[in-house]
Structure formats: C-alpha cells, structure tokens
Design a protein around this motif. Structure first.
Motif, PDB file in Angstrom:
ATOM      1  N   UNK A   1      -2.587  23.220  14.233  1.00  0.00           N
ATOM      2  CA  UNK A   1      -2.888  22.354  13.095  1.00  0.00           C
ATOM      3  C   UNK A   1      -2.927  20.894  13.524  1.00  0.00           C
ATOM      4  N   UNK A   2      -2.016  20.515  14.396  1.00  0.00           N
ATOM      5  CA  UNK A   2      -1.983  19.138  14.901  1.00  0.00           C
ATOM      6  C   UNK A   2      -3.239  18.842  15.708  1.00  0.00           C
ATOM      7  N   UNK A   3      -3.672  19.778  16.506  1.00  0.00           N
ATOM      8  CA  UNK A   3      -4.887  19.597  17.307  1.00  0.00           C
ATOM      9  C   UNK A   3      -6.113  19.465  16.401  1.00  0.00           C
TER      10      UNK A   3
ATOM     11  N   UNK B   1       5.862  27.855  16.729  1.00  0.00           N
ATOM     12  CA  UNK B   1       5.373  26.526  17.018  1.00  0.00           C
ATOM     13  C   UNK B   1       3.865  26.482  17.263  1.00  0.00           C
ATOM     14  N   UNK B   2       3.275  27.574  17.683  1.00  0.00           N
ATOM     15  CA  UNK B   2       1.840  27.593  17.981  1.00  0.00           C
ATOM     16  C   UNK B   2       0.991  27.198  16.772  1.00  0.00           C
ATOM     17  N   UNK B   3       1.286  27.704  15.555  1.00  0.00           N
ATOM     18  CA  UNK B   3       0.483  27.285  14.401  1.00  0.00           C
ATOM     19  C   UNK B   3       0.570  25.784  14.142  1.00  0.00           C
ATOM     20  N   UNK B   4       1.737  25.193  14.368  1.00  0.00           N
ATOM     21  CA  UNK B   4       1.906  23.751  14.161  1.00  0.00           C
ATOM     22  C   UNK B   4       1.074  22.986  15.185  1.00  0.00           C
ATOM     23  N   UNK B   5       1.104  23.423  16.420  1.00  0.00           N
ATOM     24  CA  UNK B   5       0.313  22.752  17.461  1.00  0.00           C
ATOM     25  C   UNK B   5      -1.181  22.876  17.174  1.00  0.00           C
TER      26      UNK B   5
ATOM     27  N   UNK C   1      -6.139  18.388  13.298  1.00  0.00           N
ATOM     28  CA  UNK C   1      -6.015  17.096  12.635  1.00  0.00           C
ATOM     29  C   UNK C   1      -6.461  15.974  13.573  1.00  0.00           C
ATOM     30  N   UNK C   2      -6.007  16.006  14.809  1.00  0.00           N
ATOM     31  CA  UNK C   2      -6.371  14.983  15.787  1.00  0.00           C
ATOM     32  C   UNK C   2      -7.879  14.977  16.027  1.00  0.00           C
ATOM     33  N   UNK C   3      -8.479  16.155  16.101  1.00  0.00           N
ATOM     34  CA  UNK C   3      -9.928  16.245  16.296  1.00  0.00           C
ATOM     35  C   UNK C   3     -10.680  15.651  15.109  1.00  0.00           C
ATOM     36  N   UNK C   4     -10.191  15.901  13.907  1.00  0.00           N
ATOM     37  CA  UNK C   4     -10.830  15.357  12.707  1.00  0.00           C
ATOM     38  C   UNK C   4     -10.699  13.837  12.675  1.00  0.00           C
ATOM     39  N   UNK C   5      -9.545  13.313  13.036  1.00  0.00           N
ATOM     40  CA  UNK C   5      -9.353  11.861  13.084  1.00  0.00           C
ATOM     41  C   UNK C   5     -10.324  11.248  14.091  1.00  0.00           C
ATOM     42  N   UNK C   6     -10.466  11.863  15.239  1.00  0.00           N
ATOM     43  CA  UNK C   6     -11.402  11.369  16.260  1.00  0.00           C
ATOM     44  C   UNK C   6     -12.837  11.417  15.754  1.00  0.00           C
TER      45      UNK C   6
END
Length: 82
Positions: free
Chosen positions: A7-9, A1-5, A11-16
């Motif tokens: 990647x999600x982080x 699960x760590x790689x998914x988290x 992605x969220x940083x890029x959106x911000x």
C-alpha cells in the motif's frame, strides 16, 4: 507487513505520478473558479464546494485536464448524465 508495504509503494507511486503531471492537489490550484460554476447554474454554498471537489478529483484521477474549458465541459457532461 507485506500488505502495508504494498500500500505504501502504491501511494508513493501515485504521489510521483501526480507530481510529474503537475496535477493540482488543492481546489485553489484548479484552472476554474467557483464563479465559473455559478455561471453554469451551480448555487453558492456547499454544493459549489462539492462541485469543485469533484472536479479536483477528476483532474487528479486523470479523467479531465486542468484546463478551464475542459473543466467546464466536463462539469456540463457529468451534470447532463445525472
């Protein structure tokens, strides 16, 4: 699960980052129109769409500001490099 988290982080940083920069997320939000590229010799059709997509990607990546003259110059530069 760590790689998914992770990647999600990312992605969220890029959106911000994009939101803070008020970067366009659609071709329609670019400060350039297809007719501008047609005037530079880009033929109407799929090639024109691909050119606008490439400019959107450049703006979103921070390689070019979303300003008409900068976009025209950027397009001219990448065409002369090919």
């Amino acid at each position: 699960m760590a790689p998914v988290r992770a990647a999600t982080a990312r992605f969220a940083a890029e959106v911000e980052r994009l939101a803070a920069a008020k970067a366009p997320c659609r071709v329609q939000e670019l400060n350039i129109k297809g007719r501008d590229l047609i005037a530079l010799g880009v033929p109407p059709g799929r090639g024109l769409g691909a050119a606008l997509d490439a400019l959107l990607e450049a703006v979103m990546a921070g390689r070019c500001p979303n300003q008409r003259e900068a976009l025209l110059d950027y397009w001219t530069q990448i065409q002369s490099a090919e």
